[in-house]
Design a protein around this motif. Structure first.
Motif, PDB file in Angstrom:
ATOM      1  N   ALA A  69      10.985   1.923 -23.465  1.00  0.00           N
ATOM      2  CA  ALA A  69      10.556   1.063 -24.564  1.00  0.00           C
ATOM      3  C   ALA A  69      10.371  -0.395 -24.147  1.00  0.00           C
ATOM      4  CB  ALA A  69      11.567   1.145 -25.712  1.00  0.00           C
ATOM      5  N   ARG A  70      11.112  -0.850 -23.148  1.00  0.00           N
ATOM      6  CA  ARG A  70      11.077  -2.278 -22.798  1.00  0.00           C
ATOM      7  C   ARG A  70       9.980  -2.599 -21.798  1.00  0.00           C
ATOM      8  NH1 ARG A  70      17.502  -4.109 -22.706  1.00  0.00           N
ATOM      9  NH2 ARG A  70      17.841  -3.633 -24.922  1.00  0.00           N
ATOM     10  N   ARG A  71       9.649  -3.879 -21.741  1.00  0.00           N
ATOM     11  CA  ARG A  71       8.596  -4.348 -20.841  1.00  0.00           C
ATOM     12  C   ARG A  71       9.111  -5.536 -20.035  1.00  0.00           C
ATOM     13  NH1 ARG A  71       3.623  -4.756 -25.256  1.00  0.00           N
ATOM     14  NH2 ARG A  71       3.941  -2.703 -26.214  1.00  0.00           N
ATOM     15  N   ILE A 107      10.913   4.388 -29.216  1.00  0.00           N
ATOM     16  CA  ILE A 107       9.751   3.978 -28.416  1.00  0.00           C
ATOM     17  C   ILE A 107       8.546   3.665 -29.290  1.00  0.00           C
ATOM     18  CG2 ILE A 107      10.504   5.316 -26.405  1.00  0.00           C
ATOM     19  CD1 ILE A 107       8.320   7.364 -27.150  1.00  0.00           C
ATOM     20  N   GLY A 108       8.689   3.897 -30.607  1.00  0.00           N
ATOM     21  CA  GLY A 108       7.621   3.560 -31.532  1.00  0.00           C
ATOM     22  C   GLY A 108       6.502   4.581 -31.626  1.00  0.00           C
ATOM     23  N   ASP A 109       6.786   5.853 -31.283  1.00  0.00           N
ATOM     24  CA  ASP A 109       5.755   6.889 -31.363  1.00  0.00           C
ATOM     25  C   ASP A 109       6.439   8.225 -31.665  1.00  0.00           C
ATOM     26  OD1 ASP A 109       3.668   8.665 -31.135  1.00  0.00           O
ATOM     27  OD2 ASP A 109       2.954   7.930 -29.202  1.00  0.00           O
ATOM     28  N   GLU A 161       0.980   8.382 -15.591  1.00  0.00           N
ATOM     29  CA  GLU A 161       1.650   7.432 -16.479  1.00  0.00           C
ATOM     30  C   GLU A 161       2.338   8.220 -17.585  1.00  0.00           C
ATOM     31  OE1 GLU A 161      -1.477   5.098 -18.035  1.00  0.00           O
ATOM     32  OE2 GLU A 161      -2.163   4.359 -16.084  1.00  0.00           O
ATOM     33  N   TYR A 162       3.511   7.746 -17.989  1.00  0.00           N
ATOM     34  CA  TYR A 162       4.203   8.355 -19.114  1.00  0.00           C
ATOM     35  C   TYR A 162       4.694   7.245 -20.034  1.00  0.00           C
ATOM     36  CZ  TYR A 162       7.324  11.437 -21.775  1.00  0.00           C
ATOM     37  OH  TYR A 162       7.939  12.146 -22.784  1.00  0.00           O
ATOM     38  N   LEU A 163       4.211   7.258 -21.263  1.00  0.00           N
ATOM     39  CA  LEU A 163       4.571   6.272 -22.276  1.00  0.00           C
ATOM     40  C   LEU A 163       4.247   4.858 -21.815  1.00  0.00           C
ATOM     41  CD1 LEU A 163       8.020   7.789 -23.320  1.00  0.00           C
ATOM     42  CD2 LEU A 163       5.757   8.309 -24.226  1.00  0.00           C
ATOM     43  N   GLN A 209       5.729  -3.608 -16.820  1.00  0.00           N
ATOM     44  CA  GLN A 209       4.944  -3.940 -18.002  1.00  0.00           C
ATOM     45  C   GLN A 209       4.247  -2.667 -18.494  1.00  0.00           C
ATOM     46  OE1 GLN A 209       4.963  -6.741 -19.637  1.00  0.00           O
ATOM     47  NE2 GLN A 209       6.146  -7.932 -18.134  1.00  0.00           N
ATOM     48  N   ARG A 210       3.912  -2.649 -19.760  1.00  0.00           N
ATOM     49  CA  ARG A 210       3.238  -1.480 -20.315  1.00  0.00           C
ATOM     50  C   ARG A 210       1.784  -1.436 -19.861  1.00  0.00           C
ATOM     51  NH1 ARG A 210       4.392   2.145 -24.262  1.00  0.00           N
ATOM     52  NH2 ARG A 210       2.653   3.129 -25.329  1.00  0.00           N
ATOM     53  N   VAL A 211       1.370  -0.266 -19.380  1.00  0.00           N
ATOM     54  CA  VAL A 211      -0.007  -0.074 -18.939  1.00  0.00           C
ATOM     55  C   VAL A 211      -0.836   0.403 -20.130  1.00  0.00           C
ATOM     56  CG1 VAL A 211      -1.527   1.166 -17.366  1.00  0.00           C
ATOM     57  CG2 VAL A 211       0.781   0.516 -16.630  1.00  0.00           C
ATOM     58  N   PRO A 212      -1.918  -0.281 -20.485  1.00  0.00           N
ATOM     59  CA  PRO A 212      -2.731   0.160 -21.635  1.00  0.00           C
ATOM     60  C   PRO A 212      -3.322   1.553 -21.399  1.00  0.00           C
ATOM     61  CG  PRO A 212      -3.344  -2.058 -20.917  1.00  0.00           C
ATOM     62  CD  PRO A 212      -2.455  -1.491 -19.857  1.00  0.00           C
TER      63      PRO A 212
END
Length: 565
Positions: free
Chosen positions: A162-164, A280-282, A406-408, A519-522
């Protein structure tokens, strides 16, 4: 015709039990999962919690790196190991010891390792070995805290996803206290009251001698059973207050208490995917994980039930049913439903003797544990085990279809796949090495064959394989024909339990730290969707194939060889 009617009635009653269980789990999935997410997400501490933090010198607002979090888990568990060992060795001097002597060194180590590792393997007869103080201050306390440790580690991994760009994954001591005080203690209290209402014993009566109708004398044990029974099931621990475990009428008196106990085993592990999805918001990701868990659970339970109902083997065919080792008040389906629930989680509680199952039926509990106990698995450990498998499934899926691993929103690079691979390899290494050494070293083999194995030959091989599978996977159930209270098994199984618990935890926390730092990958056209039925199928296949490739050769030497002759 009477037998046919009885069998038909039992079948429908078993289906009704399974249906009630499924409906209850579905109804509890959202409220329990959401509640656990709030517990571990809220910034507010309760007044009592703040007092505990001051007492142990913890700043609840200070977060930890994954290394500091892991040190907290290991240090806390090491202290627990020493305390449980010390209580057993000092038992003769403790109040409410019931006149029982100190537990021998080897057995005390094995038992301490077992309860600290959330395994609850018991190489002894509890009512003849442990007084009330050891049961309550040692074993019951570990039932709570070892389950809370599993919850904390699972939540730390969720935070990693969940964190970035974060260097921290939470605070172990905060997660531990919240899991204990807000989740395990309240639910266990309600469960204990329900079990007492159902006839489970709760007293400090000790041993009572009574005269039977035939004029003989029988010793009836008592004890604070319901309080330990509730958390043994809720925390997916499994250790019985009595030697017969949940087959004992003082632990599990009726059909409805049996169903309640199965529900207690499954409610937290099956609700954790909802917690995962919310944090995780999903929610779709949580449903996907729950779908994999549910699919494996249903298929395994159906297979075990079908094999036991078929009753293949000389003795079951002569008797007309495979009822050896099963309680009449539960029947075949009440036993197999319980057996699947306990071995697909890390519970290990039993209401029937798995050693008495048919050859192929007895293989199913072994397979359940060999899957890694991820369907739904233990409290916390089932979720983080399934998420590690999801990482591997995404990596494999990316290789197969050319998608980005990639996962989440987190990239799966060489570091992450190495950690996930090591996680997968720990338990099989312990299981296969322990089983091999039991037969490869001449002196140990002679002792195992002469002292430990009740049924020589192929079935004896299955008994030893089951023991190491149960220990390394932190399950705790056993093929009852194995005498494990020997120097070799007390030591080897104790080491397997500790390594099987804490090596995977360290690897999971390392994964959490690695993902949290990213960081979160789009999402893009190359991202593999992980919430659709295709991924559910892929993840299920990965779990089954890894198990098959790893364990098929040794299964062919044991239960398969016995069942196919």
């Amino acid at each position: 015709m009477g037998a046919g009617i009885s069998t038909g009635a039992e079948l429908w009653f078993g289906i009704l039990q399974a249906a009630v269980l499924i409906v209850a789990l579905v109804l509890l999935y959202r409220p329990v999962g959401d509640y656990m997410a709030r517990v571990f997400s809220t910034p507010r501490d309760l007044k009592l919690e703040r007092g505990v933090y001051r007492l142990i010198g913890v700043n609840p607002e200070s977060e930890q790196t994954w290394r500091a979090y892991a040190r907290g888990v290991l240090a806390f568990s090491a202290v627990g190991l020493l305390l449980v060992y010390g209580l057993q060795r000092l038992q003769a001097f403790l109040p409410q010891s019931l006149g029982l002597p100190a537990v021998p060194e080897g057995l005390a180590f094995n038992t301490a390792a077992s309860f600290v590792a959330n395994t609850n393997w018991q190489s002894y007869s509890p009512e003849q070995t442990m007084g009330y103080t050891v049961q309550l201050a040692g074993l019951t306390v570990q039932n709570f805290v070892s389950a809370a440790v599993g919850l904390a580690v699972a939540v730390a991994l969720i935070r990693g996803f969940a964190r970035r760009g974060s260097t921290t994954i939470g605070n172990f001591w905060v997660d531990l206290i919240r899991g204990l005080g807000r989740i395990l203690l309240p639910i266990a209290l309600l469960a204990a009251i329900a079990l007492i209402a159902g006839g489970v014993v709760q007293n400090f009566a000790g041993f009572t001698d009574v005269t039977t109708v035939s004029g003989g004398t029988q010793t009836i044990p008592g004890g604070p059973v319901a309080s330990q029974e509730a958390i043994k099931l809720l925390g997916t621990n499994g250790g019985g207050f009595f030697n017969a475990n949940s087959a004992h009428p003082f632990e599990n008196p009726t059909g409805w208490t049996n169903l309640l106990q199965i529900l207690l085993i499954l409610v937290i592990p099956f609700s954790l995917p909802r917690t995962f999805g919310r944090m995780i918001g999903d929610h779709r990701q949580g449903y996907a994980i729950a779908a994999v868990m549910g699919t494996i659970f249903l298929v395994s339970t159906f297979a075990l039930s079908a094999l036991e109902l078929a009753g293949r083997g000389s003795a079951p065919e002569l008797a007309g049913a495979a009822m050896e080792g099963k309680e009449v008040r539960f029947g075949i389906l009440g036993s197999t439903l319980f057996g699947s629930a306990s071995t697909l989680t890390s519970t290990g509680a039993v209401n029937s003797m798995h050693d008495s199952y048919t050859a192929l039926g007895g293989m199913m509990p072994m397979l359940n544990m060999m899957l890694g106990e991820v369907a739904p698995g233990g409290v916390g450990s089932g979720l983080y085990g399934m998420l590690v498998l999801a990482i591997i499934a995404v990596f494999v899926g990316g290789l197969l279809v050319g998608r980005t691993p990639e996962y989440l929103g987190k990239r799966i690079g060489p570091k992450e796949i190495k950690l996930a691979s090591l996680y997968i390899l720990v338990t099989p290494t312990l299981v296969l090495a322990g089983t091999a050494l039991s037969f490869a070293i001449p002196g140990i083999r002679a002792d195992v064959e002469a002292t430990s194995i009740l049924n020589p030959g192929v079935h004896g091989m299955s008994e030893v394989l089951y023991a190491f599978t149960s220990a390394a996977n932190n399950n705790g159930s056993a093929f009852a024909g194995l005498t494990a209270n020997t120097p070799w098994f007390n030591t080897a199984l104790g080491v397997a339990m500790l390594l099987g618990r804490f090596l995977p935890i360290v690897l999971v926390l390392a994964l959490a730290g690695s993902f949290a730092a990213q960081q979160r990958v789009p999402e893009n056209t190359g991202t593999l969707p992980t919430h659709r039925p295709q991924f559910v199928g892929l993840l299920t296949a990965v779990a089954v194939i890894i198990t098959a490739l790893t364990y098929f050769p040794v299964l062919a030497l044991g239960p398969l060889a016995e069942g196919l002759v």
